[in-house]
Design an enzyme around this catalytic site. Structure first.
Site, mmCIF file in Angstrom:
data_model
loop_
_atom_site.group_PDB
_atom_site.id
_atom_site.type_symbol
_atom_site.label_atom_id
_atom_site.label_comp_id
_atom_site.label_asym_id
_atom_site.label_seq_id
_atom_site.Cartn_x
_atom_site.Cartn_y
_atom_site.Cartn_z
ATOM 1 N N VAL A 19 41.821 32.596 40.494
ATOM 2 C CA VAL A 19 40.978 31.459 40.123
ATOM 3 C C VAL A 19 40.780 31.355 38.620
ATOM 4 O O VAL A 19 40.192 30.384 38.136
ATOM 5 C CB VAL A 19 39.608 31.547 40.826
ATOM 6 C CG1 VAL A 19 39.779 31.438 42.330
ATOM 7 C CG2 VAL A 19 38.871 32.843 40.468
ATOM 8 N N LYS A 21 42.379 33.014 34.510
ATOM 9 C CA LYS A 21 43.090 33.974 33.677
ATOM 10 C C LYS A 21 42.603 33.839 32.250
ATOM 11 O O LYS A 21 42.138 32.787 31.825
ATOM 12 C CB LYS A 21 44.602 33.734 33.724
ATOM 13 C CG LYS A 21 45.283 34.144 35.023
ATOM 14 C CD LYS A 21 46.793 33.956 34.922
ATOM 15 C CE LYS A 21 47.507 34.412 36.179
ATOM 16 N NZ LYS A 21 48.982 34.247 36.065
ATOM 17 N N GLY A 25 41.955 39.409 31.140
ATOM 18 C CA GLY A 25 42.554 39.802 32.409
ATOM 19 C C GLY A 25 42.641 38.630 33.360
ATOM 20 O O GLY A 25 43.030 37.528 32.973
ATOM 21 N N ASP A 139 25.398 32.276 23.326
ATOM 22 C CA ASP A 139 26.677 31.600 23.567
ATOM 23 C C ASP A 139 26.571 30.671 24.776
ATOM 24 O O ASP A 139 27.470 30.614 25.611
ATOM 25 C CB ASP A 139 27.786 32.629 23.783
ATOM 26 C CG ASP A 139 29.186 32.001 23.706
ATOM 27 O OD1 ASP A 139 29.322 30.948 23.046
ATOM 28 O OD2 ASP A 139 30.123 32.552 24.302
#
Length: 569
Positions: A19, A21, A25, A139
């Site tokens: 779902v 990338k 990872g 963030d």
């Protein structure tokens, strides 16, 4: 799919699809075959290649463990690495969310006023909880807010977050300038070294809310100057006092020399929007940080009348300074690795207990015979005992023993005697004891203390063992006679091939194979001593951490003698 490499408990999860990338990872959706839940497994590879990346991962998993809230994404599990010293990847199991707020905004141009209100409410509620813990996210942006089809939002990605402590300066080096500029507060524009406050997150929430209202970013600056231009085009030229709070010299000089701009009315910028929503948005986007409301103050705004009750919204205790000691000292990769391993153990309580007790056996992770047997018997219990006990494969293990559960209704004609069990000694470091319930106060209410001891029909009366773990409170034996009887029974009813558990833990391993009684839970409570009350269906012995596992019973709801570590899942 080659996803788990050599991780031992990978069979717990059935991978569905990839779902996501990234440079970190890959994320896969999966089914937790223990619970049936849908989860997202984030594989983070080569985490110790760069020290800053490893520190960011440590910070995130630590904060997500400490900040448990309905509007913050939850870590459900972190898989154990095959080795304490040599692991390079970690697998973090999250609750599965459908998408993120960025995709929701992009795909839906028909969000209603109710959507707008509920989205902002959830973000502010999470922010209140985060800020009461003295944590600043730093963030916040639509991609860092996960979403479900039922409009549930959850804040994620705490890798850039910081914890503020009252006795330390809040001025830090802003090493992560790559964080999205569009949602960054004006006092941080161009600043690599800045004093920050919770108001930076409040500004970000305001930018996100404006994007929800219009469907596009509010301040998509191409650089610092362009960013400041866009801000001042909407908000007008800030006061000299507000400009003085900007730490970057170039940004401060640019704003000071800027021609005078008048603010644009929000009703013109955001037509057809609830006026109460616009009033709150204007407060969230105040140029001067001291003019922005806190998350708690924003929740008390009239915009949320009938939806939010500030006093009901949860708060968090401030985080201990010790949790983030690594942020204030120089650490090596080995230091960070040990700290990450310590965080992983938070999701494996028994191993954490051994680790905290100084046991060196925490390097033995899996798969052990203890784990395999425990998993097999858990499956048997879940299946309702439809299949028999599994054959033992090690000659040192005791034979299978059936201990009757309380599911057999007692014969009312039989005599009943109230009895309690003897206190089981506390485990020494490196050894574990099952959940013994301390019974220091005989008068205290305890649902497990009342027991009824009923004749076990599977054991003839002649074979009854007067076990030290099932005393009759009105015994006619003298102490000496009683000890002689116990010794006689122990010799008579413990065959040689079953002496291994007594050798391993002579002071704690109970012999329950030849007991003529089993416990029921229906009898009224009578006299109790100050001994430990041990639940009849959960009898535990102890053994060294990596010692021989002994398990008894092949049927559902039977008593069991369980050795080694507790269930890891």
């Amino acid at each position: 799919m080659d996803f788990f490499s050599e991780y031992g408990d990978s069979s717990r999860y059935k991978i569905q699809e990839i779902v996501g990338k990234g440079s970190y990872g890959v994320v896969c959706s999966a089914i937790d075959q223990h619970t049936g839940d849908k989860v997202a497994i984030k594989k983070i590879h080569n985490i110790f290649e760069h020290l800053s990346d490893a520190a960011r991962i440590l910070r995130e998993i630590k904060l997500l463990r400490l900040l448990r809230h309905p509007d913050i994404v939850e870590i459900k599990h972190i898989m154990l690495p095959p080795s304490r010293r040599d692991f390079k990847d970690i697998y973090v199991v999250f609750e599965l969310m459908d998408t993120d707020l960025h995709q929701v905004i992009k795909a839906n141009d028909d969000l209603t006023k109710e959507h707008h209100q509920f989205f902002l409410y959830q973000m502010l509620r999470a922010l209140k909880y985060i800020h009461t813990a003295n944590v600043y996210h730093r963030d916040l942006k639509p991609k860092n807010i996960l979403a479900n089809a039922n409009c549930k939002l959850k804040i994620c990605d705490f890798g850039l977050a910081r914890v503020a402590f009252n006795d330390t300066p809040t001025t830090v080096f802003w090493t992560d300038y790559v964080a999205t500029r569009w949602y960054r507060a004006p006092e941080l524009c161009g600043s690599f070294f800045s004093k920050y406050s919770p108001a930076i997150d409040t500004w970000s929430i305001g930018c996100i809310f404006a994007e929800i209202l219009t469907g596009k970013p509010l301040f998509p600056g191409k650089n610092v100057v362009h960013q400041l231009d866009l801000m001042t085009d909407l908000l007008g030229t800030p006061s000299m006092d507000a400009i003085s709070r900007i730490r970057n010299d170039k940004a401060r000089r640019y704003l000071s020399s800027m021609r005078r701009k008048q603010p644009v009315p929000f009703s013109e910028k955001f037509p057809n929007v609830d006026p109460l929503a616009l009033k709150l948005l204007q407060r969230l986007l105040a140029f001067d940080p001291k003019d922005r409301p806190t998350a708690e103050e924003a929740l008390a705004d009239p915009y949320f009348k009938g939806l939010a009750k500030v006093e009901r919204e949860p708060s968090c205790q401030p985080i201990s300074k010790m949790e983030f000691e690594f942020e204030r000292r120089k650490v090596t990769k080995d230091d960070i690795k040990e700290l990450i391993f310590r965080e992983i153990l938070e999701y494996h309580p028994q191993l954490l207990k051994d680790y905290m007790n100084g046991s060196e056996n925490t390097s033995f992770l899996y798969p052990s015979a203890v784990d395999n047997f425990r998993r097999q018997f858990a499956i048997l219990e879940e299946n309702g005992g439809k299949s028999g006990a599994l054959d033992r494969k090690h000659v040192s293990l005791p034979r299978a023993t059936t201990v009757h559960s309380t599911s057999i209704p007692p014969n009312e004609g039989l005599d009943a005697t109230s009895q309690v069990t003897q206190r089981i000694p506390t485990a020494r470091p490196g050894r574990t004891v099952g959940p013994v319930l301390p019974f220091e106060n005989p008068g205290a209410a305890d649902p497990h203390s009342a027991r009824r001891v009923v004749r076990n029909p599977m054991v003839p009366p002649a074979a009854a063992n007067k076990s030290g773990y099932s005393y009759n409170l009105k015994s006619d034996y003298s102490d000496r006679q009683h000890q002689e009887e116990l010794e006689k029974d122990r010799v008579q009813y413990r065959p040689a091939q079953h002496l291994m558990d007594a050798k391993v833990a002579p002071d704690t391993a109970p012999d329950i194979r030849s007991s003529q009684y089993y416990f029921t839970r229906s009898a009224p409570r009578t006299d109790l001593t100050d001994r430990a009350a041990l639940q009849g269906s959960m009898l535990y012995g102890i053994a060294p951490f990596n010692g021989i596992a002994a398990v008894a019973g092949g049927y559902s709801k039977v008593g069991a003698v369980q050795y080694g570590v507790s269930r890891m899942y």
